[in-house]
Structure formats: C-alpha cells, structure tokens
Motif scaffolding. Structure first.
Motif, PDB file in Angstrom:
ATOM      1  N   PRO A  19      50.782  45.215  47.725  1.00 16.25           N
ATOM      2  CA  PRO A  19      50.766  45.463  48.897  1.00 16.25           C
ATOM      3  C   PRO A  19      49.599  45.860  49.889  1.00 16.25           C
ATOM      4  CG  PRO A  19      51.859  47.285  47.570  1.00 16.25           C
ATOM      5  CD  PRO A  19      51.377  45.805  46.695  1.00 16.25           C
ATOM      6  N   GLY A  20      49.132  45.774  50.754  1.00 13.05           N
ATOM      7  CA  GLY A  20      47.974  46.297  51.326  1.00 13.05           C
ATOM      8  C   GLY A  20      46.607  45.565  50.554  1.00 13.05           C
ATOM      9  N   ILE A  21      46.261  44.540  50.059  1.00 18.07           N
ATOM     10  CA  ILE A  21      45.570  44.117  49.973  1.00 18.07           C
ATOM     11  C   ILE A  21      44.977  42.457  50.041  1.00 18.07           C
ATOM     12  CG2 ILE A  21      44.169  43.933  47.351  1.00 18.07           C
ATOM     13  CD1 ILE A  21      45.027  46.520  47.314  1.00 18.07           C
ATOM     14  N   GLY A  22      44.534  41.913  50.826  1.00 11.63           N
ATOM     15  CA  GLY A  22      44.042  40.937  50.642  1.00 11.63           C
ATOM     16  C   GLY A  22      43.280  40.096  49.828  1.00 11.63           C
ATOM     17  N   ARG A  23      42.599  38.568  49.830  1.00 12.54           N
ATOM     18  CA  ARG A  23      42.056  38.051  49.304  1.00 12.54           C
ATOM     19  C   ARG A  23      40.564  38.837  49.012  1.00 12.54           C
ATOM     20  NH1 ARG A  23      43.261  34.105  46.345  1.00 12.54           N
ATOM     21  NH2 ARG A  23      40.830  34.171  46.095  1.00 12.54           N
ATOM     22  N   LYS A  24      39.869  39.301  50.069  1.00 11.13           N
ATOM     23  CA  LYS A  24      38.964  39.257  50.440  1.00 11.13           C
ATOM     24  C   LYS A  24      38.605  41.007  49.442  1.00 11.13           C
ATOM     25  CE  LYS A  24      35.917  39.158  54.013  1.00 11.13           C
ATOM     26  NZ  LYS A  24      36.328  39.116  55.582  1.00 11.13           N
ATOM     27  N   SER A  25      39.801  41.960  48.908  1.00 12.47           N
ATOM     28  CA  SER A  25      39.935  43.521  48.746  1.00 12.47           C
ATOM     29  C   SER A  25      39.573  42.916  47.364  1.00 12.47           C
ATOM     30  CB  SER A  25      40.834  44.260  49.202  1.00 12.47           C
ATOM     31  OG  SER A  25      40.943  44.691  50.568  1.00 12.47           O
ATOM     32  N   ALA A  26      40.712  42.177  47.517  1.00 14.54           N
ATOM     33  CA  ALA A  26      41.138  41.760  46.136  1.00 14.54           C
ATOM     34  C   ALA A  26      39.968  40.938  44.926  1.00 14.54           C
ATOM     35  CB  ALA A  26      42.035  40.665  45.707  1.00 14.54           C
ATOM     36  N   GLY A  27      39.063  40.474  45.407  1.00 16.75           N
ATOM     37  CA  GLY A  27      37.950  39.981  44.886  1.00 16.75           C
ATOM     38  C   GLY A  27      37.024  41.088  44.812  1.00 16.75           C
ATOM     39  N   ARG A  28      36.989  42.244  45.514  1.00 14.85           N
ATOM     40  CA  ARG A  28      35.594  43.421  45.052  1.00 14.85           C
ATOM     41  C   ARG A  28      36.255  44.189  44.186  1.00 14.85           C
ATOM     42  NH1 ARG A  28      35.259  44.222  50.473  1.00 14.85           N
ATOM     43  NH2 ARG A  28      37.014  45.547  50.677  1.00 14.85           N
ATOM     44  N   LEU A  29      37.794  44.455  43.827  1.00 13.99           N
ATOM     45  CA  LEU A  29      38.404  44.642  42.588  1.00 13.99           C
ATOM     46  C   LEU A  29      38.170  44.414  41.556  1.00 13.99           C
ATOM     47  CD1 LEU A  29      41.917  45.807  44.433  1.00 13.99           C
ATOM     48  CD2 LEU A  29      40.090  47.201  43.887  1.00 13.99           C
ATOM     49  N   ALA A  30      38.271  42.886  41.842  1.00 12.84           N
ATOM     50  CA  ALA A  30      38.000  41.654  40.452  1.00 12.84           C
ATOM     51  C   ALA A  30      36.682  41.638  39.705  1.00 12.84           C
ATOM     52  CB  ALA A  30      38.397  40.677  40.999  1.00 12.84           C
TER      53      ALA A  30
END
Lengths: 198, 363
Positions: A19-30
């Motif tokens: 929840p609250g994580i979009g593709r862009k943020s997910a990429g940053r986290l990865a």
C-alpha cells in the motif's frame, strides 16, 4: 529505459503491491536494497518471514499477537467490563499509547465498505456480540470518523442495543492544540455537529 | 468578490492568455466560437475548481494538451488571495491558495460565484438531476454544513448502491441509517433555501416580465410532514419511506429514496413550466432564479459573489432587456458576453475585451 534483470523486476513488482508504493518508489526501494550489504537486506527478509510465521491473531479480540490470547486480553490488571471497538490493529496500538484507556479491545478487521467488497459479514462482528455478557458495562465504538467508520458504528449500535449494554462513540472534530481560527470550515461544521453538553 | 487578474494556460481554446479586469462591469465580445463562454468558464473553475456547465475536467483541456492551469488574484472579504487550479496529467487536480495546497471544498469557504447561461432554461425544463445540481452548487456556497453533508451523503450512497448490487440477503443495507441522518439534514437545508429563492425569484421575474408570476415548489423524495421543520419528523418520515420501498430497492438494485431523488417544480402563471412555457419565458425565469441566488449568497456571505452572465440578452424582448440592465447597478464585479451589439447604457460603464480565437484583447 534499460532492461533490468528478471529477479530485480520480480522484486519491484512485489514491492509495488504494497500500500502507498507505486512503480517508481518500488524501483527506488529495489535499487536501495541492491546497494546495501547482504546482511542488511536479509535482515529485512527474515523480519518479514518471522512476522508471517510467528504473529497471528488473538482468538478473543482479533488483535495481532504472538501469543493467544494476546497480552491485553490476558492482563488481569485491565478493566474487564469495558470494550473499545476499533477497525484495525494499528488503531488499537495508537489508542493504547494514550494512557486514558485501560480496558479491553475488539478489532473488527476493517469497516463496512461494499465498494471494497467488505460487508458486515466480513468483519468480526458476531465475535464481538458473543463477548457481550452481564460483566460488560460499556462498549466504546472507536471506528474512524469518516463515512465508512460512521456507518460501521451505526450498524454496531443497532446490533448492540438489544443486548442492553451502554454504547458510546468517540468524539470527532477538532484536534487538540489546533486553534479554531486555523481549522477549515468543513472540519468546524462537522465538529459543531458532534458538540456535547458540558 | 473580485477577480483582479487571471492567467490561463491551455484551457479550452486558450493557449495562453493573461489579463486584468475592472472592478465593475467587464464585457467580452467577439464572434461565435471565439472563446467568450470559455473565458467565463475559466473564471468559474478558478474559483470553485469545477465547470458551471458540468463539463468533465478533461473536456476543458486545450486540444492536444494534457494539463491546464488557471491562476488569478481574487479579492474576497477584503483580502487578496493568490489562487491556482491546475489539472495535472492523469486526471488529478492541484489547487493552491496563497501558495499552500488545499482541498477543493476549501475554495467554497473563500469564494462564491453565480453563473447564468443560455442553457439555464434546462433548470426549469430539463431532467430533475439538472435542478438538483443547481441547488447543490449554490446552496453549498451558502452553507459549508450543506457541502459537508453533500460530500458525505454521496459517499454513503455509493456504498449503499454497491451493497445492493451484491445481492445480500439482509433486509436493511448497513448504510441506511447514515443516509437517513445526512439526508434528513439535507432535506431541511434545501427546504429553507428553496423557500427563500422562491420569494426572491418571483419578485425578480415579476419585475423583468412586467407582472408575470413564477413559482418554485420543493417536492422532496421524503415527504415533510405538514411542512414541519423538525429534523426528527423528517427522519421518521425517511425511515418509513425506506421501509416501504426496501423490497423494490433490493429487486431493482438501486437506491430509490432520499435527496438524490428530490424534485423541484416550477410554474409560470400557474402552469407547469416544463410543459407550458415558451423559450423566452424559461430564459427569463432562469435569469430571475440566478438573480435570486445572487441575492441569497450576497446576504449569507456579506459580499456580492462574482456574477458571470453568458449571452443573457438573447431571446429577451427589448422591454425585458432594459428592465434587466436596470438591476445591474446593485451588483459587484460582473462579467458578461455578447455576440450582438452592446446596449448603450451598459457600454458606457463597462470595460470591454475583444475575444478573438482564444486571444483576449482589452480595449
């Protein structure tokens, strides 16, 4: 765009489901996880695994817990005659930080929201009704002060009333420390709706 | 209420326009399709972040673009505000007031605007939803309580409809109690609003039409017992009505009772306006109605709202036109469009802007 490896792609799409994580943020986290040490990354993986294996739900109040019954339900120093009903376990944690309340809780596991496919039967309502007996003096309904929380509260009130228990609703309106002059008009209007006699 | 200046970017047929306005009467003139109406619409959207003609946000984009932006300096309650309404890629709107981001509803707190346009006659002759929309958009500007109720009621109604579509075996939907609570208060607020409008609109109509009669009657979905203004009585009536229609709601899988089914009946010279009135009569009545709304908002907000008049002289005979212009003196800032000649009496006191293919040229 460069083509990333399959395993990175898998991590990104898994993170993006949070929840609250979009593709862009997910990429940053990865990519952050790629950069940190192996130990640090695996610590996170282990923590997730631990939580899923050890933490379950209390069979009485539906709170998240590593033991059953949970530490609240098994604490004899708490008042046993008052139950505070909340939507989620996270609400319970927030309320319990407030020193004012030392009774029992009941976690519904959500709110009535047909648009999200959640009807009254999907919540732990019958479990709550089963807990009401002569020893319970009061039920505080602490669902969120929005439309869905309000509808859930009214639904509970309807079911609880015939059981002869006192039902109260937490106050909604202005935050403490918030000056009237800075509150927006709609918040004030709703706060006036919920005014109480003093 | 006064819009001092405005900056328009990729809105409708405007690529980029910037202009300042007079505090009194502003006239936009130009050929059909030049963008006069779009400019009025831009002013409305700047103040309330929605179209007065109910257009979807994406429809207001300039062709070939995916963002629009409106900015302006607006004076309200004696203070200057910097307002910006931006429609962003992906359908989100960003609204800022004095550089801080706000919710749409907050605009209603600060600004008020009344718009009159040729298709307003549909308020009298069109579908009931058109009349409810009219009530909602103007009553919300007079009462923040009503706006909050309206928003909450809509959410609860969506939930109820969704519940009914899921074919539950339960007799009552878990949203009925909440709808009764919000809906009864809405009914009460609408009753007061429509009563006041009825009197004021009738006065304006009589004046412009030289003696004719306009009447506006609230016919709520939940009958109000003996014109009672007691919330409790309305709630009782609401519950009884819901109980009676419960089975039908379940079968039809839709909500049949509540303010979303209210009707407002208009009659001109004691005949139903929908079926008996001429275009000219409907147009005059619609203008009288908007003038009544203007007075209502002026009284409740203690300053005149912005007034946008789109081609209001069309279809009016010269007598009606003259009597209408006579009433302009009592207004604050006023914007009007015209494709025809500007009546002399107006031209003298007005600042004029020539609109040409999306370009604003002040005279």
């Amino acid at each position: 765009m460069f083509k990333s490896s399959e395993s990175i792609e898998k991590l990104i799409s898994n993170l993006a489901r949070l929840p609250g994580i979009g593709r862009k943020s997910a990429g940053r986290l990865a990519f952050h996880l790629l950069k940190v040490s192996k130990e640090e990354a695996l610590e996170l993986a282990d923590a997730i695994k631990d939580v899923k294996e050890k933490v379950g739900f209390c069979s009485i109040c539906n709170n998240i817990s590593e033991v059953d019954p949970c530490y609240i339900c098994s604490d004899p120093s708490r008042r046993q005659d008052i139950i505070c009903v909340v939507e989620e376990a996270s609400d319970l944690l927030a309320l319990d930080k407030a020193e004012g309340f030392k009774g029992l809780y009941h976690v519904l596991g959500g709110k009535i929201s047909p648009l999200d496919g959640i009807g009254p039967d999907d919540l732990k309502i019958s479990e709550l009704l089963a807990r009401i007996n002569q020893d319970i003096k009061e039920v505080i309904v602490a669902t969120n002060p929005n439309v869905e929380g309000e509808a859930t509260a009214l639904h509970l009130a309807k079911l609880l009333k015939p059981l002869g228990v006192k039902i109260t609703r937490i106050a909604r309106g202005l935050p403490v420390g918030g000056d009237l002059e800075y509150a927006d008009g709609m918040t004030l209007s709703r706060a006036l709706e919920g005014r109480q006699e003093i | 209420m006064q819009v001092k200046n405005v900056k328009i970017i990729s809105f409708r047929n405007f690529k980029s326009a910037e202009t300042e306005f007079s505090a009194g009467v502003n006239i936009f003139y130009g050929e059909n399709g030049s963008g006069k109406t779009n400019l009025l619409e831009a002013l409305f959207v700047l103040l309330l972040a929605r179209s007065p003609r109910g257009a979807k946000d994406a429809v207001m984009l300039k062709e070939g673009t995916d963002v629009f932006r409106l900015e302006g300096t607006v004076t309200a309650a004696g203070r200057d505000h910097q307002v910006a309404v931006a429609y962003l890629d992906g359908g989100r709107k960003k609204i800022t007031l004095n550089k801080s981001s706000i919710r749409t509803a907050e605009l209603y707190e600060h600004f008020a605007v009344v718009s009159a346009a040729p298709d307003d006659s549909e308020i009298l002759s069109g579908a009931p939803a058109r009349r409810r929309d009219f009530i909602n958009i103007y009553l919300a500007q007079a009462s923040l309580k009503y706006l909050a109720l309206l928003i909450d009621y809509q959410k609860a109604l969506e939930q109820k409809r969704s519940f009914l579509r899921q074919k539950s075996s339960e007799k009552e939907t878990p949203y009925d109690d909440l709808l009764v609570r919000y809906g009864s208060q809405m009914t009460l607020e609408r009753t007061h609003f429509i009563q006041t409008l009825n009197e004021t609109a009738a006065r304006h109509y009589e004046k412009i039409s030289d003696g004719q009669k306009l009447q506006m009657l609230y016919s709520p979905s939940v009958p109000i017992p003996d014109g009672s203004s007691s919330l409790e009585k309305i709630e009782q009536s609401f519950r009884a009505r819901l109980a009676k229609y419960r089975e039908r709601e379940r079968v039809l899988e839709t909500s049949l009772i509540g303010p979303h089914r209210d009707e407002i009946e208009f009659s001109i010279n004691e005949y139903p306006a929908r079926t008996h009135s001429s275009q000219g009569e409907l147009r005059t009545a619609a203008i009288a109605l908007k003038l009544a709304v203007f007075e209502y908002l002026k009284k409740y907000r203690e300053e005149p709202p912005l007034l946008l008049l789109d081609e209001i002289f069309a279809e009016l005979d010269s007598g009606r036109r003259d009597r209408l212009i006579e009433s302009f003196g009592q207004f604050g800032q006023l914007f009007l469009t015209t494709a025809a000649d500007i009546p002399d009496r107006l031209a003298r006191q007005a600042r004029r802007f020539h609109i040409e293919k999306g370009v604003v040229i002040p005279e």
